[in-house]
Design a protein around this motif. Structure first.
Motif, mmCIF file in Angstrom:
data_model
loop_
_atom_site.group_PDB
_atom_site.id
_atom_site.type_symbol
_atom_site.label_atom_id
_atom_site.label_comp_id
_atom_site.label_asym_id
_atom_site.label_seq_id
_atom_site.Cartn_x
_atom_site.Cartn_y
_atom_site.Cartn_z
ATOM 1 N N VAL A 17 0.582 -0.900 0.133
ATOM 2 C CA VAL A 17 0.353 -0.130 0.229
ATOM 3 C C VAL A 17 1.416 1.429 0.203
ATOM 4 O O VAL A 17 1.894 1.451 0.704
ATOM 5 C CB VAL A 17 -0.375 0.049 1.316
ATOM 6 N N ILE A 18 0.721 1.992 -1.392
ATOM 7 C CA ILE A 18 1.353 3.942 -0.897
ATOM 8 C C ILE A 18 1.276 4.713 -1.412
ATOM 9 O O ILE A 18 0.291 4.381 -2.033
ATOM 10 C CB ILE A 18 2.994 2.602 -2.016
ATOM 11 N N SER A 49 4.815 11.058 -6.481
ATOM 12 C CA SER A 49 3.596 10.082 -7.455
ATOM 13 C C SER A 49 4.017 10.819 -8.691
ATOM 14 O O SER A 49 3.578 9.896 -9.692
ATOM 15 C CB SER A 49 2.525 10.493 -7.590
ATOM 16 N N TYR A 50 5.378 11.621 -9.287
ATOM 17 C CA TYR A 50 5.277 11.828 -10.395
ATOM 18 C C TYR A 50 6.549 11.782 -10.383
ATOM 19 O O TYR A 50 7.285 11.951 -11.205
ATOM 20 C CB TYR A 50 5.041 13.656 -11.070
ATOM 21 N N VAL A 87 10.200 5.724 -9.076
ATOM 22 C CA VAL A 87 9.800 5.677 -7.873
ATOM 23 C C VAL A 87 8.340 4.709 -8.726
ATOM 24 O O VAL A 87 8.357 3.158 -8.304
ATOM 25 C CB VAL A 87 8.763 6.190 -7.428
ATOM 26 N N LEU A 88 8.579 4.715 -9.888
ATOM 27 C CA LEU A 88 7.635 4.131 -10.757
ATOM 28 C C LEU A 88 8.537 2.540 -11.498
ATOM 29 O O LEU A 88 7.608 1.802 -11.238
ATOM 30 C CB LEU A 88 6.322 5.094 -12.381
ATOM 31 N N ASP A 89 9.104 2.781 -11.492
ATOM 32 C CA ASP A 89 9.841 1.674 -12.149
ATOM 33 C C ASP A 89 10.398 1.226 -11.143
ATOM 34 O O ASP A 89 10.737 -0.604 -11.177
ATOM 35 C CB ASP A 89 12.026 2.497 -13.538
ATOM 36 N N ALA A 90 10.976 1.289 -9.850
ATOM 37 C CA ALA A 90 10.533 0.456 -8.079
ATOM 38 C C ALA A 90 9.622 -0.040 -8.555
ATOM 39 O O ALA A 90 9.218 -1.072 -8.422
ATOM 40 C CB ALA A 90 11.337 1.298 -7.373
ATOM 41 N N LEU A 91 8.496 -0.071 -8.800
ATOM 42 C CA LEU A 91 6.622 -0.407 -8.470
ATOM 43 C C LEU A 91 6.915 -0.835 -9.544
ATOM 44 O O LEU A 91 6.179 -2.241 -9.446
ATOM 45 C CB LEU A 91 5.730 0.888 -8.373
ATOM 46 N N THR A 108 0.275 5.576 -10.936
ATOM 47 C CA THR A 108 -0.663 5.168 -11.215
ATOM 48 C C THR A 108 -0.845 3.954 -11.397
ATOM 49 O O THR A 108 -1.227 2.432 -11.132
ATOM 50 C CB THR A 108 -1.945 5.758 -11.176
ATOM 51 N N SER A 109 0.138 3.935 -12.712
ATOM 52 C CA SER A 109 0.135 3.089 -13.547
ATOM 53 C C SER A 109 0.327 1.328 -13.768
ATOM 54 O O SER A 109 0.046 0.089 -13.845
ATOM 55 C CB SER A 109 0.702 3.207 -15.144
ATOM 56 N N ALA A 110 1.514 1.508 -12.240
ATOM 57 C CA ALA A 110 1.747 0.758 -11.540
ATOM 58 C C ALA A 110 0.699 0.063 -10.870
ATOM 59 O O ALA A 110 1.854 -0.885 -9.758
ATOM 60 C CB ALA A 110 2.978 0.173 -11.005
ATOM 61 N N ALA A 111 -0.074 -0.107 -10.216
ATOM 62 C CA ALA A 111 -1.280 -0.126 -9.514
ATOM 63 C C ALA A 111 -2.165 -1.138 -9.369
ATOM 64 O O ALA A 111 -2.352 -0.893 -11.126
ATOM 65 C CB ALA A 111 -1.930 0.682 -8.629
#
Length: 149
Positions: free
Chosen positions: A77-78, A84-85, A89-93, A122-125
């Motif tokens: 849960v993040i 968020s931008y 962080v996106l790559d890690a998710l 959001t695209s990784a969730a």
């Protein structure tokens, strides 16, 4: 810490400035503190017999490390907040095999600043909870508990 059948815990990760919950812009984020959020998350996880780790950082690099450490867990849960931008962080998710639920306390789609709704993470969730206040965390933890039962 109680753990699920697979011995894994749910990780609740909080990004920058969430340590100021209850003080910072209470008209947007409410008066609940981060300690209150942790207590409701632990209650939800313990009720399902699943372990939970809870953390907050003001550092993007530290948040990435926390995501990487949780990447094979029962779930993440993040609330990435200002991260968020972030492409890192996106790559890690995206490197996670754990399901990710993104939580935002405010409704980012109804905020005056339209850019707030354009989160990268959001695209990784598998799902996003936005605008339900701190209760969104409880719903996210319950969702992941159900997936692990």
């Amino acid at each position: 810490m109680a753990e699920n059948k697979g011995g894994q815990a749910i990780h609740v990760l909080n990004g920058p400035n969430l340590n100021l919950l209850g003080e910072r812009e209470p008209e947007i984020y409410g008066t609940a503190t981060l300690a209150d959020v942790e207590a409701l998350c632990r209650e939800a996880a313990e009720g399902a017999g699943i372990g939970l780790t809870f953390s907050q950082t003001n550092s993007e690099a530290e948040l990435i490390g926390q995501i990487q450490a949780a990447r094979k867990s029962a779930g993440i849960v993040i609330n990435p907040a200002g991260c968020s931008y972030s492409v890192p962080v996106l790559d890690a998710l995206k490197a996670c095999t754990a399901p990710v639920v993104e939580v935002h306390i405010s409704n980012i789609h109804a905020r005056a600043e339209s850019w707030r709704a354009e989160t990268l993470t959001t695209s990784a969730a598998v799902g996003v909870i936005s605008g339900l206040g701190v209760e969104g965390y409880r719903y996210a933890v319950r969702f992941l508990c159900d997936r692990n039962s």
